[in-house]
Design an enzyme around this catalytic site. Structure first.
Site, PDB file in Angstrom:
ATOM      1  N   CYS A  86       0.802  -1.218   0.000  1.00 32.94           N
ATOM      2  CA  CYS A  86       0.000   0.000   0.000  1.00 32.94           C
ATOM      3  C   CYS A  86       0.839   1.273   0.000  1.00 32.94           C
ATOM      4  CB  CYS A  86      -0.942  -0.008   1.195  1.00 32.94           C
ATOM      5  SG  CYS A  86      -1.965  -1.495   1.255  1.00 32.94           S
ATOM      6  N   HIS A 142      -1.997   8.193   5.916  1.00 32.13           N
ATOM      7  CA  HIS A 142      -2.390   6.905   5.345  1.00 32.13           C
ATOM      8  C   HIS A 142      -3.773   6.498   5.865  1.00 32.13           C
ATOM      9  CE1 HIS A 142      -1.510   3.143   3.321  1.00 32.13           C
ATOM     10  NE2 HIS A 142      -1.782   2.454   4.406  1.00 32.13           N
ATOM     11  N   HIS A 170      -9.433   2.674  -0.136  1.00 22.96           N
ATOM     12  CA  HIS A 170      -8.005   2.351  -0.103  1.00 22.96           C
ATOM     13  C   HIS A 170      -7.622   1.589  -1.364  1.00 22.96           C
ATOM     14  CE1 HIS A 170      -4.087   1.471   1.093  1.00 22.96           C
ATOM     15  NE2 HIS A 170      -4.276   0.574   2.046  1.00 22.96           N
TER      16      HIS A 170
END
Length: 597
Positions: free
Chosen positions: A236, A388, A429
């Site tokens: 990620c 994040h 996400h």
């Protein structure tokens, strides 16, 4: 999205005339319902929020079926000789295979998925509307197509194209560091599942499944550079690591221009896998709390339940400052610092990203602080944190503490607020593409002077009350000139102990750098050229929307023409790579002073 089209005027999907003034009112609700975080639409094996699962059942009686010949029958017998026999059928000439009672067999069934909400590409999105030709549409994985579209948009929105770039720099100084977390999931599924199920698949599906091929298509079918091809796979944090790699290539003198960014897709396997780990928000649980589905991603909120998966990503174009100055390129932000870190010895693969604390190693003398200072930014002038913020119970507090400790180390005033942007609350996400969303979003915040709202935030988790500097806006903050937003941090954390911090400074820092080096006249000339370029780029995109020239055009013959005086494309290509002065002239790569043969 295919809802309207333009042909000497706007038409609806049925081909009926449509007044431009009526478009927003007529389509607003429909468009908003088909973009962003929403219930999963049907997509491949994902149908009505169910997926195929093979379940073992046992035959309650013998089962016989014909096959073509003895060789085919033998493959069935050899797969389970304990329960399988075969005999010839003299009447038909075929062979009869029999599986005995009690034989285990795999039977497909449709299974409901526990996660049924995610961020998705707009419904009806079609890359062919950008001019992507049919052969590419048929043969490329859809992530590769999305990546081409984003890269085309990144170039043209900035008022230039690869042809103009290659007229200014040698093609071997144009590089790519685009990456992905998992890769081309559509092709991966075909590679592993279609063969198992006996379904047809493309003969080059292995090629399309390779993670680096996503970036390769952009380079060979649009940009045409010959520089480094470095493609990080950092879960990620991929897009942030991509920018780090690109910035490093420029700083080391290996490249003048880098196409960076990251992408990932959605698949039933990924959705199920993250759900099994309890990393994502359980859709039924969130529904049970009465939460609107578009607000299931709830960073820092007391009712957060994990991240909401999404698909997509973005392209970030990085240029050496002197190149941007000389070409008059629009600068959306200046990368002051970009570095990734590991977490040391640890027992958990989804580690907390503690390693990013090392960005502030040395405090006010750290490379982070000195890099900001070189652009005229003090620690107290870093106003924005694009976090994040996955909406997990562990990440959000850990990441908040990370930024508080970095602020302490840099000597930031304890009473000076840091405004938090949790972009995943809007986009979900996107794994490898997540930091691309964040970095592009941060440049928009800095240029506009508007800090966006965290719209899914109802009540900040009380655990976060210890972080006095951090401010989580629930309504847009329009600072304008009242509080110039000079810089911000992006943090991106990924499975596999990778964390990254990118510091981006307002483009005014670039103007000041040009003025300091070349004088205000040169800086003003750059600003005028950049403004003109950006406006022209937006007009170019508008022109395509209004039925004009397609945005994408594939370069012909690798921009080598017929080889000219070199006699062949191969000979010209070799000469181009050996000559410092090779440039793209009138659409053809040209060597003005031929290299010795």
């Amino acid at each position: 999205m295919g809802l309207i089209s333009y042909d000497n005027g706007w038409l609806d999907a049925e081909g009926q005339p449509l007044a431009e003034a009526d478009i927003a009112a007529r389509y607003r609700d429909e468009v908003l319902g088909k973009v962003g975080v929403r219930r999963y639409g049907d997509d491949g094996d994902l149908v009505d929020n169910t997926m195929t699962e093979l379940t073992t059942v046992y035959l309650d009686r013998a089962l016989s079926f014909p096959v073509r010949d003895r060789a085919a029958a033998a493959t069935f017998v050899e797969s389970d000789p304990e329960h399988t026999t075969a005999r010839p059928d003299e009447e038909s000439g075929e062979w009869i295979v029999t599986r005995a009672a009690g034989t285990p067999v795999q039977v497909p069934r449709r299974m409901a998925m526990s996660r049924y909400v995610g961020g998705q590409i707009p419904e009806g999105f079609d890359p062919s509307r950008y001019g992507i030709p049919a052969d590419m549409m048929d043969n490329l994985d859809r992530v590769s197509l999305w990546n081409i579209v984003c890269t085309v948009d990144a170039f043209l929105a900035s008022g230039f194209d690869p042809a103009e770039l290659l007229a200014a720099v040698h093609p071997s100084r144009v590089s790519s560091t685009q990456g992905t977390g998992i890769g081309a999931m559509e092709s991966l599924r075909s590679l592993y599942i279609d063969g198992l199920l006996g379904l047809p698949r493309a003969n080059d599906v292995l090629q399309e499944a390779l993670p680096n091929v996503i970036a390769a298509h952009v380079m060979q079918a649009y940009v045409g550079g010959y520089g480094q091809m470095i493609h990080p796979v950092a879960a990620c944090a991929t897009a942030a690591v991509s920018v780090e790699e690109g910035a490093d290539k420029i700083a080391l003198g290996k490249a003048d221009f880098v196409v960076a960014g990251g992408f990932d897709d959605l698949s039933t396997e990924g959705i199920t896998g993250f759900g099994d780990m309890a990393a994502t928000a359980d859709s039924a649980t969130m529904d049970g709390k009465g939460i609107d589905r578009k607000f299931f991603s709830r960073p820092n909120d007391r009712r957060r339940g994990g991240f909401v998966e999404s698909q997509g990503g973005g392209t970030v174009l990085l240029a050496r400052g002197s190149l941007a100055r000389d070409m008059g390129l629009p600068v959306l932000g200046v990368v002051a610092y970009a570095q990734s870190f590991a977490d040391g010895a640890h027992t958990s693969i989804p580690a907390p990203g503690l390693g990013a604390l090392a960005a502030a190693r040395g405090g006010e003398n750290s490379r982070l602080a000195t890099s900001l200072a070189a652009l005229g930014v003090a620690p107290d002038e870093v106003a924005i944190l694009s976090k994040h913020d996955t909406s997990t119970n562990a990440n959000d507090p850990n990441e908040s503490e990370l930024h508080e400790r970095i602020a302490d180390a840099l000597g930031r005033d304890e009473s000076n607020p840091l405004f938090v942007v949790s972009q995943k609350s809007l986009t979900g996400h996107a794994k490898g593409g997540a930091a691309a969303f964040q970095m592009i979003g941060l440049t928009q915040v800095l240029r506009s002077g508007i800090v966006p709202a965290n719209r899914s935030l109802d009540c900040v988790d009380p655990k976060l009350s210890v972080h006095g500097r951090l401010v989580w806006p629930t309504a847009p903050l329009r600072f304008g000139d009242a509080l110039p937003l000079k810089a911000g941090f992006v943090t991106s954390l990924g499975f596999g102990h990778v964390s990254a911090l990118v510091a981006i400074v307002h483009p005014e820092a670039f103007y000041q750098a040009v003025a300091a080096t070349n004088g205000e006249q040169a800086a003003d000339a750059w600003r005028e050229a950049a403004t003109t370029r950006e406006a022209a780029g937006l007009r170019r995109i508008d022109g395509a929307i209004y039925g004009g020239e397609a945005l994408y055009e594939r370069p012909v013959d690798r921009r080598l023409g017929d080889g000219g005086s070199y006699g062949s494309q191969a000979a010209l290509e070799k000469a181009v790579l050996l000559a410092d002065d090779a440039r793209l002239v009138d659409g053809v790569l040209t060597v003005t002073a031929p290299a010795s043969k």
